[in-house]
Write a protein that holds these residues in place. Structure first.
Motif, PDB file in Angstrom:
ATOM      1  N   ALA A   8       0.848  -1.190   0.000  1.00 17.23           N
ATOM      2  CA  ALA A   8       0.000   0.000   0.000  1.00 17.23           C
ATOM      3  C   ALA A   8       0.885   1.242   0.000  1.00 17.23           C
ATOM      4  O   ALA A   8       1.912   1.288   0.670  1.00 17.23           O
ATOM      5  N   THR A   9       0.505   2.234  -0.762  1.00 15.42           N
ATOM      6  CA  THR A   9       1.269   3.473  -0.809  1.00 15.42           C
ATOM      7  C   THR A   9       0.393   4.629  -0.348  1.00 15.42           C
ATOM      8  O   THR A   9      -0.817   4.642  -0.575  1.00 15.42           O
ATOM      9  N   GLY A  10       1.035   5.575   0.320  1.00 19.82           N
ATOM     10  CA  GLY A  10       0.311   6.757   0.742  1.00 19.82           C
ATOM     11  C   GLY A  10      -0.455   6.608   2.039  1.00 19.82           C
ATOM     12  O   GLY A  10      -1.081   7.556   2.512  1.00 19.82           O
ATOM     13  N   ARG A  11      -0.444   5.446   2.633  1.00 20.19           N
ATOM     14  CA  ARG A  11      -1.115   5.264   3.922  1.00 20.19           C
ATOM     15  C   ARG A  11      -0.395   4.196   4.722  1.00 20.19           C
ATOM     16  O   ARG A  11       0.270   3.319   4.167  1.00 20.19           O
ATOM     17  N   LYS A  12      -0.537   4.278   6.019  1.00 24.45           N
ATOM     18  CA  LYS A  12       0.122   3.330   6.889  1.00 24.45           C
ATOM     19  C   LYS A  12      -0.735   2.078   7.066  1.00 24.45           C
ATOM     20  O   LYS A  12      -1.965   2.152   7.170  1.00 24.45           O
ATOM     21  N   SER A  13      -0.059   0.936   7.119  1.00 21.89           N
ATOM     22  CA  SER A  13      -0.758  -0.311   7.393  1.00 21.89           C
ATOM     23  C   SER A  13      -0.995  -0.414   8.897  1.00 21.89           C
ATOM     24  O   SER A  13      -0.462   0.363   9.690  1.00 21.89           O
ATOM     25  N   ARG A  14      -1.779  -1.397   9.292  1.00 20.29           N
ATOM     26  CA  ARG A  14      -2.013  -1.621  10.717  1.00 20.29           C
ATOM     27  C   ARG A  14      -0.713  -1.978  11.428  1.00 20.29           C
ATOM     28  O   ARG A  14      -0.504  -1.596  12.582  1.00 20.29           O
ATOM     29  N   ALA A  15       0.166  -2.691  10.734  1.00 23.71           N
ATOM     30  CA  ALA A  15       1.448  -3.032  11.330  1.00 23.71           C
ATOM     31  C   ALA A  15       2.298  -1.776  11.518  1.00 23.71           C
ATOM     32  O   ALA A  15       2.980  -1.621  12.542  1.00 23.71           O
ATOM     33  N   ASP A  16       2.275  -0.867  10.543  1.00 26.64           N
ATOM     34  CA  ASP A  16       3.012   0.392  10.677  1.00 26.64           C
ATOM     35  C   ASP A  16       2.541   1.155  11.907  1.00 26.64           C
ATOM     36  O   ASP A  16       3.347   1.679  12.688  1.00 26.64           O
ATOM     37  N   ILE A  17       1.240   1.230  12.080  1.00 25.56           N
ATOM     38  CA  ILE A  17       0.658   1.952  13.217  1.00 25.56           C
ATOM     39  C   ILE A  17       1.081   1.290  14.531  1.00 25.56           C
ATOM     40  O   ILE A  17       1.433   1.966  15.503  1.00 25.56           O
ATOM     41  N   ALA A  18       1.063  -0.058  14.548  1.00 22.07           N
ATOM     42  CA  ALA A  18       1.459  -0.790  15.756  1.00 22.07           C
ATOM     43  C   ALA A  18       2.917  -0.527  16.103  1.00 22.07           C
ATOM     44  O   ALA A  18       3.257  -0.266  17.271  1.00 22.07           O
ATOM     45  N   PHE A  19       3.799  -0.569  15.117  1.00 23.42           N
ATOM     46  CA  PHE A  19       5.209  -0.334  15.383  1.00 23.42           C
ATOM     47  C   PHE A  19       5.452   1.115  15.809  1.00 23.42           C
ATOM     48  O   PHE A  19       6.317   1.382  16.647  1.00 23.42           O
ATOM     49  N   ASP A  20       4.709   2.046  15.251  1.00 26.06           N
ATOM     50  CA  ASP A  20       4.819   3.449  15.686  1.00 26.06           C
ATOM     51  C   ASP A  20       4.405   3.593  17.146  1.00 26.06           C
ATOM     52  O   ASP A  20       5.044   4.323  17.924  1.00 26.06           O
ATOM     53  N   LEU A  21       3.326   2.909  17.525  1.00 25.53           N
ATOM     54  CA  LEU A  21       2.851   2.970  18.907  1.00 25.53           C
ATOM     55  C   LEU A  21       3.879   2.367  19.857  1.00 25.53           C
ATOM     56  O   LEU A  21       4.141   2.904  20.946  1.00 25.53           O
ATOM     57  N   VAL A  22       4.477   1.255  19.448  1.00 26.63           N
ATOM     58  CA  VAL A  22       5.527   0.617  20.242  1.00 26.63           C
ATOM     59  C   VAL A  22       6.704   1.565  20.438  1.00 26.63           C
ATOM     60  O   VAL A  22       7.211   1.745  21.557  1.00 26.63           O
ATOM     61  N   GLU A  23       7.147   2.183  19.359  1.00 25.66           N
ATOM     62  CA  GLU A  23       8.289   3.100  19.427  1.00 25.66           C
ATOM     63  C   GLU A  23       8.007   4.269  20.367  1.00 25.66           C
ATOM     64  O   GLU A  23       8.860   4.640  21.185  1.00 25.66           O
ATOM     65  N   ALA A  24       6.830   4.834  20.271  1.00 25.85           N
ATOM     66  CA  ALA A  24       6.474   5.953  21.139  1.00 25.85           C
ATOM     67  C   ALA A  24       6.426   5.527  22.604  1.00 25.85           C
ATOM     68  O   ALA A  24       6.935   6.228  23.488  1.00 25.85           O
ATOM     69  N   HIS A  25       5.842   4.378  22.864  1.00 26.88           N
ATOM     70  CA  HIS A  25       5.717   3.912  24.249  1.00 26.88           C
ATOM     71  C   HIS A  25       7.086   3.609  24.859  1.00 26.88           C
ATOM     72  O   HIS A  25       7.341   3.966  26.020  1.00 26.88           O
ATOM     73  N   LEU A  26       7.947   2.965  24.087  1.00 24.11           N
ATOM     74  CA  LEU A  26       9.259   2.587  24.617  1.00 24.11           C
ATOM     75  C   LEU A  26      10.186   3.793  24.780  1.00 24.11           C
ATOM     76  O   LEU A  26      11.265   3.668  25.350  1.00 24.11           O
ATOM     77  N   GLY A  27       9.773   4.946  24.288  1.00 24.06           N
ATOM     78  CA  GLY A  27      10.506   6.170  24.575  1.00 24.06           C
ATOM     79  C   GLY A  27      10.225   6.676  25.978  1.00 24.06           C
ATOM     80  O   GLY A  27      10.941   7.545  26.486  1.00 24.06           O
ATOM     81  N   LYS A  28       9.182   6.118  26.610  1.00 26.86           N
ATOM     82  CA  LYS A  28       8.785   6.549  27.950  1.00 26.86           C
ATOM     83  C   LYS A  28       8.925   5.454  29.002  1.00 26.86           C
ATOM     84  O   LYS A  28       8.799   5.729  30.197  1.00 26.86           O
TER      85      LYS A  28
END
Length: 208
Positions: free
Chosen positions: A122-142
């Motif tokens: 998919a182009t131009g939008r994030k997949s559910r996996a992309d969103i999950a990994f983004d959430l993980v990255e943000a959480h592990l920063g805290k």
């Protein structure tokens, strides 16, 4: 004795790791996958559903990694690695413990299936996996661990889709310093190293 039926490169690595973390005696029975990647008939015969992980504890045969993890921690581990409602990080513990299979694993599996079918990315939008990994990255920063400062069952549940599943579909996490630092902490745990060496001796854990 508790018997852990471990299918190579599967969610059952979580259960081997848990037993090592709790330092409880267990009998490890390993199964290699068929050339197609499927579980062998001997594994499927253990339970009507036939998917990993599966444990035997006396007359009990139990599957589903979340259920098994909680069963072992409560029945054999005196409740270690579980946070109760009185703990300030209880909500984070519950969320990540369940998010692992309910959302992250399912999202990554969608990517695995798409890759096997040769579906275009998919182009131009994030997949559910992309969103999950983004959430993980943000959480592990805290947080040091998924439930805060304390290593728990939530970590044991979350690590598999962040590591071993990336052997099935490549994901570049070089731009995720918090996740990379977290995976290094995981890789430094003696119990994790022992579990991976016993359960999947020919596999290098995907920690980078």
């Amino acid at each position: 004795m508790l018997k852990v039926h471990h299918l190579g490169r599967s969610q059952s690595e979580r259960i081997v790791w848990l037993c090592e973390e709790l330092e409880i005696p267990y009998d490890l029975v390993r199964y290699d996958r068929e050339p197609t990647g499927a579980a062998p008939p001997a594994y499927k015969a253990l339970h009507p559903v036939g998917t990993a992980p599966i444990i035997q504890d006396g007359d009990l045969v139990l599957m589903e990694s979340g259920a098994i993890a909680e069963y072992i921690a409560r029945r054999h581990g005196d409740g270690r690695l579980i946070l109760g409602p009185e703990h300030p990080d209880f909500a984070d513990y519950l969320f990540w413990f369940h998010y692992a299979n309910a959302s992250v694993l399912a999202a990554v599996m969608m990517d695995v299936i798409a890759a096997r079918l040769g579906a275009p990315s998919a182009t131009g939008r994030k997949s559910r996996a992309d969103i999950a990994f983004d959430l993980v990255e943000a959480h592990l920063g805290k947080a040091t661990w998924f439930a805060g400062s304390q290593f728990t069952l939530a970590d044991i549940m979350m690590v598999f889709p962040l590591t071993t599943m990336r052997l099935s579909v490549e994901r570049d996490i070089s731009d995720s310093p918090n996740l990379l630092a977290y995976l290094q902490r995981v890789g430094e745990r003696p119990a994790y190293r022992a579990a991976m060496a016993k359960g999947d001796p020919g596999m290098t854990p995907k920690l980078t």
